[in-house]
Motif scaffolding. Sequence first.
Motif, PDB file in Angstrom:
ATOM      1  N   VAL A 162       0.709  -1.176   0.074  1.00 24.17           N
ATOM      2  CA  VAL A 162      -0.219   0.451  -0.229  1.00 24.17           C
ATOM      3  C   VAL A 162       1.110   1.453   0.095  1.00 24.17           C
ATOM      4  O   VAL A 162       0.499   1.758  -0.585  1.00 24.17           O
ATOM      5  CB  VAL A 162      -0.982   0.241   0.863  1.00 24.17           C
ATOM      6  CG1 VAL A 162      -1.587   1.430   1.302  1.00 24.17           C
ATOM      7  CG2 VAL A 162      -2.278  -1.418   0.801  1.00 24.17           C
ATOM      8  N   HIS A 163       1.452   1.404   1.025  1.00 25.28           N
ATOM      9  CA  HIS A 163       3.271   2.478   1.234  1.00 25.28           C
ATOM     10  C   HIS A 163       4.207   2.336   0.770  1.00 25.28           C
ATOM     11  O   HIS A 163       4.778   0.901   1.962  1.00 25.28           O
ATOM     12  CB  HIS A 163       2.035   2.707   2.066  1.00 25.28           C
ATOM     13  CG  HIS A 163       3.235   4.766   2.028  1.00 25.28           C
ATOM     14  ND1 HIS A 163       4.477   5.112   2.737  1.00 25.28           N
ATOM     15  CD2 HIS A 163       3.147   5.785   1.964  1.00 25.28           C
ATOM     16  CE1 HIS A 163       4.398   5.260   2.090  1.00 25.28           C
ATOM     17  NE2 HIS A 163       3.161   7.000   2.098  1.00 25.28           N
ATOM     18  N   PRO A 164       4.670   2.565  -0.094  1.00 24.58           N
ATOM     19  CA  PRO A 164       6.890   1.978   0.066  1.00 24.58           C
ATOM     20  C   PRO A 164       7.363   2.285   1.415  1.00 24.58           C
ATOM     21  O   PRO A 164       8.140   1.693   2.362  1.00 24.58           O
ATOM     22  CB  PRO A 164       7.240   2.528  -0.689  1.00 24.58           C
ATOM     23  CG  PRO A 164       6.137   3.900  -0.950  1.00 24.58           C
ATOM     24  CD  PRO A 164       5.027   3.796  -0.533  1.00 24.58           C
ATOM     25  N   ARG A 165       6.642   3.270   2.384  1.00 24.74           N
ATOM     26  CA  ARG A 165       7.153   2.995   3.809  1.00 24.74           C
ATOM     27  C   ARG A 165       6.552   2.341   4.611  1.00 24.74           C
ATOM     28  O   ARG A 165       7.156   3.207   6.529  1.00 24.74           O
ATOM     29  CB  ARG A 165       7.646   5.043   3.915  1.00 24.74           C
ATOM     30  CG  ARG A 165       7.638   5.552   3.132  1.00 24.74           C
ATOM     31  CD  ARG A 165       8.440   6.872   3.535  1.00 24.74           C
ATOM     32  NE  ARG A 165       8.934   7.333   3.249  1.00 24.74           N
ATOM     33  CZ  ARG A 165       9.224   9.225   3.333  1.00 24.74           C
ATOM     34  NH1 ARG A 165       8.572   9.572   3.850  1.00 24.74           N
ATOM     35  NH2 ARG A 165      10.153   9.671   1.826  1.00 24.74           N
ATOM     36  N   PHE A 166       5.718   1.278   4.522  1.00 28.68           N
ATOM     37  CA  PHE A 166       4.630   0.915   5.711  1.00 28.68           C
ATOM     38  C   PHE A 166       5.172  -0.418   4.885  1.00 28.68           C
ATOM     39  O   PHE A 166       3.964  -1.012   4.692  1.00 28.68           O
ATOM     40  CB  PHE A 166       3.330   1.667   5.552  1.00 28.68           C
ATOM     41  CG  PHE A 166       2.322   0.868   6.617  1.00 28.68           C
ATOM     42  CD1 PHE A 166       2.543   1.387   8.163  1.00 28.68           C
ATOM     43  CD2 PHE A 166       1.914  -0.410   6.897  1.00 28.68           C
ATOM     44  CE1 PHE A 166       1.603   0.713   8.731  1.00 28.68           C
ATOM     45  CE2 PHE A 166       1.345  -1.466   7.220  1.00 28.68           C
ATOM     46  CZ  PHE A 166       1.053  -0.517   8.458  1.00 28.68           C
ATOM     47  N   PRO A 167       5.840  -1.133   5.986  1.00 25.76           N
ATOM     48  CA  PRO A 167       6.790  -2.638   5.228  1.00 25.76           C
ATOM     49  C   PRO A 167       4.601  -3.760   6.497  1.00 25.76           C
ATOM     50  O   PRO A 167       4.838  -3.617   7.381  1.00 25.76           O
ATOM     51  CB  PRO A 167       7.227  -3.034   6.017  1.00 25.76           C
ATOM     52  CG  PRO A 167       7.491  -1.735   7.067  1.00 25.76           C
ATOM     53  CD  PRO A 167       6.408  -1.252   7.147  1.00 25.76           C
ATOM     54  N   GLY A 168       3.412  -3.569   5.334  1.00 30.56           N
ATOM     55  CA  GLY A 168       3.103  -4.871   5.764  1.00 30.56           C
ATOM     56  C   GLY A 168       2.428  -5.992   5.721  1.00 30.56           C
ATOM     57  O   GLY A 168       4.118  -6.256   5.503  1.00 30.56           O
ATOM     58  N   GLN A 169       1.814  -6.509   5.928  1.00 30.98           N
ATOM     59  CA  GLN A 169       2.022  -8.146   6.400  1.00 30.98           C
ATOM     60  C   GLN A 169       1.465  -8.608   5.064  1.00 30.98           C
ATOM     61  O   GLN A 169       0.522  -7.969   4.420  1.00 30.98           O
ATOM     62  CB  GLN A 169       0.657  -9.163   7.400  1.00 30.98           C
ATOM     63  CG  GLN A 169       1.405  -8.724   8.358  1.00 30.98           C
ATOM     64  CD  GLN A 169       0.322  -8.775   9.684  1.00 30.98           C
ATOM     65  OE1 GLN A 169      -0.949  -9.473   9.185  1.00 30.98           O
ATOM     66  NE2 GLN A 169       0.150  -9.045  11.068  1.00 30.98           N
ATOM     67  N   PRO A 170       1.379  -9.444   4.482  1.00 31.69           N
ATOM     68  CA  PRO A 170       0.636 -10.193   3.314  1.00 31.69           C
ATOM     69  C   PRO A 170      -0.725  -9.930   3.079  1.00 31.69           C
ATOM     70  O   PRO A 170      -1.405 -10.165   4.769  1.00 31.69           O
ATOM     71  CB  PRO A 170       1.202 -11.443   3.552  1.00 31.69           C
ATOM     72  CG  PRO A 170       2.504 -11.682   4.081  1.00 31.69           C
ATOM     73  CD  PRO A 170       2.574 -10.544   5.037  1.00 31.69           C
ATOM     74  N   VAL A 171      -1.351 -10.141   2.007  1.00 27.09           N
ATOM     75  CA  VAL A 171      -2.146  -9.838   1.947  1.00 27.09           C
ATOM     76  C   VAL A 171      -3.253 -10.914   3.094  1.00 27.09           C
ATOM     77  O   VAL A 171      -4.257 -10.653   4.053  1.00 27.09           O
ATOM     78  CB  VAL A 171      -2.611  -9.336   0.789  1.00 27.09           C
ATOM     79  CG1 VAL A 171      -2.874 -10.472  -0.134  1.00 27.09           C
ATOM     80  CG2 VAL A 171      -4.924  -9.146   0.669  1.00 27.09           C
TER      81      VAL A 171
END
Length: 428
Positions: free
Chosen positions: A228-237
Amino acid sequence: MRNVDPFEFISRHQDTIFRILGILAALLAAFLLVRHLAMRLGGWRAAYRRVRREIAITFHAWAAPPRAWLRHRRSLRHLVRGLGSPETWRDSERAVAAARQAGGSPYAVLVDDVAVTVLLAGRAPEPPEDEPWWVVEDKAGVGDDAPNRWTVARADLPPVVPDPERLPPVLVAVGETGGRCVLLDVATGPTTLCAEGDHRSSVALHQAVAAQLDARLPEGMVVVAEGVHPRFPGQPVRLAYREAQKLRPRHGLVPVLVAAELPDPVPPELTAPPGEQPSLRLLLLGPGRGYTRTLLSDRHGQIAVVGTPLLVAGNALGRAIARVLRAIPPVLPPAPPFSGVDPVRVFAEPEEESEDAETVLTPQATVPRPPAAEADAEDEARETAGAPAPQSEAENAGTDEETAPGAGAGAPAGASGRGTPPARSART
């Protein structure tokens, strides 16, 4: 001059004569060339129109970047001034709630410094005559004369009674049009909201809406997946979907999953038709499946809500949200049935008692002295004077007083303690 030899004159001024003849020949050649091109374009009039159109196109091409920059600055100024004020959000929520109570189905709000316009889905009814709404016809809509826009002055917004049984509106800004901020209600309609169109514009729109949802909903109600955002390392969908599925609605507000792609396999609740209260909503970047609401953006930053006549300018939405994000108020949950003050039932006098008596709620500080305490004081006075205490009907009905609500903490306000039996409490 008669004695001047012409050959001598030509020889003396031959440079000037050849220069003039050369200029005339060049002009004649240019005229013949222009005439040839004009005849190929269909004549002098057609050639004139073609040249004028080419000049206008060239001027527009040179003036387009400054005009776009001026529109961007103007749109940014309108969005920052409107969205930076909490009253804008509160008045918009009040307008949506008032339109719902009046029988409409609002899906978006247009708000400026003076008035609020509510956009209604379907063929909306006429607004109530006793409320200060007026109808704005939308000829660019579906083609009929349905009153699908209700407008009201912000100072004349009708009072709204919170309804705990209805979902509160969750408004997010999607742009501005004509100096008015456009807010979309994402708590209604399909469960999936898609941002499609030009890649750069759709990514900025997706991130701006996600930031607003994270600021407006309670903490932990928005789960952001990776990409979603390059600076936010989210979880796999898929893991983000499972985490969002574990959350439960709070005060009618459902959790939101923000993702750049659909989970694989696609959960059935994200493609089902819109119901009364879904357990999860999805904010998706790109096309979705099943029942979706689509925000379509182009390379110029214009955003259209597919299926509606709404077209807004959203090229400055990202910068405006970044400036006013801390000032965006949270969504107000529905009011609870009681205000938090411990209510006390107040009993009526025997002659005023009826079968359908209503319960009156008053704070404990306003409740008079309990009759039981008055009776104890009278007994002590009689014992001191040496007189036997008379047996009252209240003592004979002691079992009734023990089972009566509020016998210890609060007592009947109408009972006097002079032998009068306490009245029955009104059932809530």
